[in-house]
Design a protein around this motif. Structure first.
Motif, short mmCIF file in Angstrom:
data_model
loop_
_atom_site.label_atom_id
_atom_site.label_comp_id
_atom_site.label_asym_id
_atom_site.label_seq_id
_atom_site.Cartn_x
_atom_site.Cartn_y
_atom_site.Cartn_z
N VAL A 124 4.42 1.97 2.35
CA VAL A 124 5.57 2.75 1.88
C VAL A 124 5.08 4.12 1.40
O VAL A 124 4.10 4.20 0.65
CB VAL A 124 6.30 2.04 0.72
CG1 VAL A 124 7.46 2.90 0.21
CG2 VAL A 124 6.81 0.67 1.15
N ALA A 125 5.78 5.18 1.85
CA ALA A 125 5.42 6.55 1.44
C ALA A 125 6.50 7.10 0.53
O ALA A 125 7.68 7.05 0.86
CB ALA A 125 5.27 7.44 2.67
N THR A 132 5.28 1.79 11.36
CA THR A 132 5.13 0.66 10.43
C THR A 132 5.26 1.12 8.98
O THR A 132 5.37 0.28 8.09
CB THR A 132 3.74 0.03 10.59
OG1 THR A 132 2.75 1.02 10.30
CG2 THR A 132 3.55 -0.47 12.01
N CYS A 133 5.25 2.42 8.74
CA CYS A 133 5.34 2.93 7.37
C CYS A 133 6.77 3.32 7.05
O CYS A 133 7.37 4.15 7.72
CB CYS A 133 4.42 4.15 7.23
SG CYS A 133 4.52 4.94 5.63
N ARG A 134 7.31 2.71 6.02
CA ARG A 134 8.66 3.07 5.59
C ARG A 134 8.57 4.21 4.59
O ARG A 134 7.57 4.35 3.89
CB ARG A 134 9.36 1.87 4.95
CG ARG A 134 9.44 0.67 5.86
CD ARG A 134 10.23 -0.44 5.23
NE ARG A 134 10.00 -1.69 5.92
CZ ARG A 134 10.69 -2.07 7.02
NH1 ARG A 134 11.61 -1.28 7.50
NH2 ARG A 134 10.44 -3.23 7.59
N SER A 135 9.64 5.00 4.48
CA SER A 135 9.58 6.13 3.56
C SER A 135 10.72 6.11 2.54
O SER A 135 11.83 5.68 2.84
CB SER A 135 9.57 7.45 4.34
OG SER A 135 10.57 7.43 5.34
N ARG A 177 0.84 -1.20 0.00
CA ARG A 177 0.00 0.00 0.00
C ARG A 177 0.87 1.25 0.00
O ARG A 177 1.68 1.45 0.89
CB ARG A 177 -0.92 -0.01 1.23
CG ARG A 177 -1.82 -1.25 1.28
CD ARG A 177 -2.55 -1.37 2.61
NE ARG A 177 -3.47 -0.30 2.84
CZ ARG A 177 -4.69 -0.24 2.33
NH1 ARG A 177 -5.12 -1.23 1.56
NH2 ARG A 177 -5.50 0.77 2.57
N LEU A 178 0.65 2.12 -0.98
CA LEU A 178 1.53 3.27 -1.20
C LEU A 178 0.83 4.60 -0.91
O LEU A 178 -0.36 4.76 -1.17
CB LEU A 178 2.03 3.30 -2.65
CG LEU A 178 2.87 2.12 -3.11
CD1 LEU A 178 3.28 2.32 -4.56
CD2 LEU A 178 4.10 2.01 -2.24
N LEU A 179 1.65 5.56 -0.43
CA LEU A 179 1.22 6.96 -0.31
C LEU A 179 2.14 7.81 -1.19
O LEU A 179 3.36 7.65 -1.13
CB LEU A 179 1.35 7.42 1.15
CG LEU A 179 1.36 8.94 1.38
CD1 LEU A 179 0.00 9.55 1.07
CD2 LEU A 179 1.77 9.27 2.81
N LEU A 180 1.56 8.68 -1.99
CA LEU A 180 2.35 9.61 -2.81
C LEU A 180 2.21 11.01 -2.24
O LEU A 180 1.10 11.50 -2.05
CB LEU A 180 1.86 9.61 -4.26
CG LEU A 180 1.89 8.27 -5.01
CD1 LEU A 180 1.52 8.49 -6.47
CD2 LEU A 180 3.25 7.63 -4.90
N ALA A 181 3.35 11.65 -2.00
CA ALA A 181 3.34 13.05 -1.53
C ALA A 181 4.20 13.88 -2.46
O ALA A 181 5.42 13.71 -2.53
CB ALA A 181 3.88 13.12 -0.10
#
Lengths: 207, 207
Positions: free
Chosen positions: A54-55, A79-82, A7-11
């Motif tokens: 992952v962000a 828990t979220c890696r960047s 699961r990804l986050l885009l910033a």
DNA sequence: GCGTCGGGATGACGAATGTCATCCGCGCGA
DNA sequence: TCGCGCGGATGACATTCGTCATCCCGACGC
């Protein structure tokens, strides 16, 4: 091997780039973009709400820069890696991104095919660093500037006069000149504007 | 309606953005990315070799900026329309892009969904301009700077001394100071660095 | 206890910068 | 033909800037 997708986050502050990266990464069967934000200070909340693995963080963002966002993520959503993404150069960012807890560092002119792989590696707990950038980072080394010298350079980056900088930093004008002189000596710049440019190119002007 | 797909060229110096945009646009059934280049001076050859219908041109590129590339396209590959993409602001670019023969102008923080539509509109022969940017462009107006004043500001943007600028522009040091003074008066900047910043933010520093 | 370093400041001095008046030549519109 | 704007230059002038020496203070290291 029917694992859950990563699961990804885009910033990224540019919506077009954000959407394009989403299209690129959603092509991969094992990746899914679950959130997008355009400001650094929305990263933590989104990562928590959407259970992000992952962000992808751009360095240049309003609100909070990508490196500070990585630090905030490590603190609040461990828990979220960047994975920090940035434009070419700025080797000084690398060391600080890693110090802030980022698991990876990718420049924006790496081939698009490698991005998905970098995401997978980061998700597996590995570190991802462009080797060419790593040696450049070592060559440049850490910032030689002291905290006030950096402050004064940042205040000087707008192009104002010494009086402007003094007002912005609550310092005496003479003190401002002293710090500017020291910063010029350490950066090798022969003008305050040159010192600002050199420090900026090396990534020495962030918080 | 089984027309031939619209053939696209992507020009952007950041490979990751280029690839991501390709992924985004290739999702559309009626669009196909047939060429990608990372330098402005490779645009014309690629557009000709791959029979490109629409070229997406970033403004910031090595070799040749996107606006100059649009002019070169109009001159050498008149069948290819161009759509200029750039980062936010810089309203001065808009007028110059249209003068150079660009059919559209899109900023990088427009939603990704609108990009494909902009491409289709341009291909149909329509003009595409962000209306918000258009009014901003009219407000800023055209550059008040004369050609030499711009040259001197460009040479000054590195942060060097008057002597450096004089060497770079083959002018007398006194003349350089005169042009800098005139540029500062016209931009409203109180320092040459401030004048450079203001002119750059308005898009007055391109060729 | 003492040396060192960073933050903060003052004062002085030479060099660089910003401003202005003035000059010349050229092209162009009225 | 005259004026005007632009390119280019010179010289003078006041201000700003960059440099340096020097001082005070607090925090560290040893």
């Amino acid at each position: 091997m029917t694992d859950q997708p990563i699961r990804l986050l885009l910033a990224d502050d540019q919506a077009l780039v954000r959407g394009a990266l989403a299209a690129l990464l959603d092509l991969e069967a094992d990746l899914t973009v679950v959130a997008q934000v355009g400001r650094g200070d929305e990263v933590v909340a989104a990562a928590r709400d959407y259970r992000v693995d992952v962000a992808l963080l751009d360095v240049e963002m309003p609100g909070l820069d990508g490196i500070a966002a990585a630090a905030a993520l490590r603190a609040h959503v461990p828990t979220c890696r960047s994975l920090v993404v940035t434009t070419f150069g700025r080797p000084g960012y690398l060391r600080r991104a890693l110090d802030a807890g980022a698991s990876g560092f990718v420049v924006k002119d790496t081939p698009a095919e490698q991005l998905a792989d970098a995401v997978r590696r980061v998700h597996r707990g590995l570190r991802v660093v462009d080797p060419e950038l790593a040696v450049e980072s070592l060559a440049v080394g850490t910032s030689p500037l002291t905290e006030r010298e950096r402050d004064v350079l940042v205040a000087a980056s707008g192009g104002g006069t010494v009086a402007d900088i003094a007002r912005a930093t609550f310092l005496s004008e003479g003190t401002v000149r002293n710090y500017l002189s020291a910063a010029m000596a350490k950066t090798g710049g022969r003008t305050r504007a040159e010192a600002v440019r050199i420090a900026d190119e090396n990534g020495w002007l962030l918080a």
